[in-house]
Design an enzyme around this catalytic site. Structure first.
Site, short mmCIF file in Angstrom:
data_model
loop_
_atom_site.label_atom_id
_atom_site.label_comp_id
_atom_site.label_asym_id
_atom_site.label_seq_id
_atom_site.Cartn_x
_atom_site.Cartn_y
_atom_site.Cartn_z
N GLU A 13 -9.75 6.28 7.82
CA GLU A 13 -9.25 5.80 6.52
C GLU A 13 -10.27 4.85 5.91
O GLU A 13 -10.60 3.82 6.48
CB GLU A 13 -7.91 5.06 6.71
N ARG A 50 -11.11 -0.75 -1.48
CA ARG A 50 -11.19 -2.18 -1.76
C ARG A 50 -12.57 -2.60 -2.21
O ARG A 50 -12.81 -3.78 -2.46
CB ARG A 50 -10.79 -2.98 -0.50
N LYS A 110 3.68 4.55 6.81
CA LYS A 110 2.86 3.42 7.25
C LYS A 110 3.75 2.20 7.30
O LYS A 110 4.53 1.96 6.37
CB LYS A 110 1.71 3.20 6.27
#
Length: 212
Positions: A45, A49, A133
């Site tokens: 993943e 950001r 998640k």
């Protein structure tokens, strides 16, 4: 289970730990991903950001054999679309909005949506989501909290992320409703900056061994 749930589950079952990466320099993406795959962590993943994130996803998707690259920190439909166009094979969000669910509904790429409460889990179950998640895992109640959800919300599987390390990963992985955990410890920033790919492969192998 829907086809997208099946696709997501098969990806997350590749390994006990999914590396959660913040990539500052796209040039490091390919050697980093190769190091993780070499250590046994194929599903990766890359979080959106940084400015380099989408280029990092593109490069890993195109150049790293064996890698299954996903994009994380997806906050809205624009993020979702950009990540899919970059080559993401799964999408991860820290929480969930109606707009994001709508965007995911129209895509073949599976979404791993974030939830932190029983109510959020129930709402996502109504939308057909069976794999979620759990974020931020340690701060939201940790393994004890997830264990308490396993009976009343049976059938829902989680990938907890946030505050998880080699020390506490097994606390989560021992639970019946956990498919894997997400963690950043397998790719420390200082090792990435130093280009210590052998060191990262070693950390990845330690994480992959948690499956045993």
């Amino acid at each position: 289970m829907s086809a997208k749930n099946e696709k997501l589950l098969s990806t997350l079952k590749l390994q006990p730990v999914v590396p959660v990466l913040i990539i500052e320099d796209a040039e490091s993406a390919v050697p980093l991903a190769k190091a993780l795959v070499a250590g046994g962590l194929k599903a990766i993943e890359i979080t959106l950001r940084t400015d380099a994130a989408l280029e990092a996803v593109r490069r890993v998707a195109a150049e790293v054999e064996g890698a299954v690259v996903g994009a994380g920190t997806i906050l809205n439909p624009a993020h979702f679309d950009a990540a899919v166009k970059a080559g993401s094979q799964f999408i991860v969000s820290p929480g969930t909005t109606r707009e994001l669910i709508h965007a995911a509904r129209g895509s073949d790429i599976p979404l791993l949506p974030g939830a932190a409460t029983a109510s959020e889990v129930m709402q996502l179950r109504e939308e057909g989501y069976q794999i979620l998640k759990f974020f931020p895992a340690e701060q939201a109640g940790g393994a004890a909290y997830l264990k308490s959800l396993s009976s009343p919300l049976a059938g829902t599987m989680f990938c907890p992320t946030g505050g998880i390390s080699l020390k506490n990963a097994k606390d989560y992985l021992s639970l019946p409703n956990i498919v894997c955990v997400g963690g950043s410890w397998v790719a420390p920033k200082e090792m990435v900056v130093a280009g210590d790919w052998a060191g990262i492969t070693k950390l990845a192998a330690e994480a992959a061994a948690l499956a045993g």
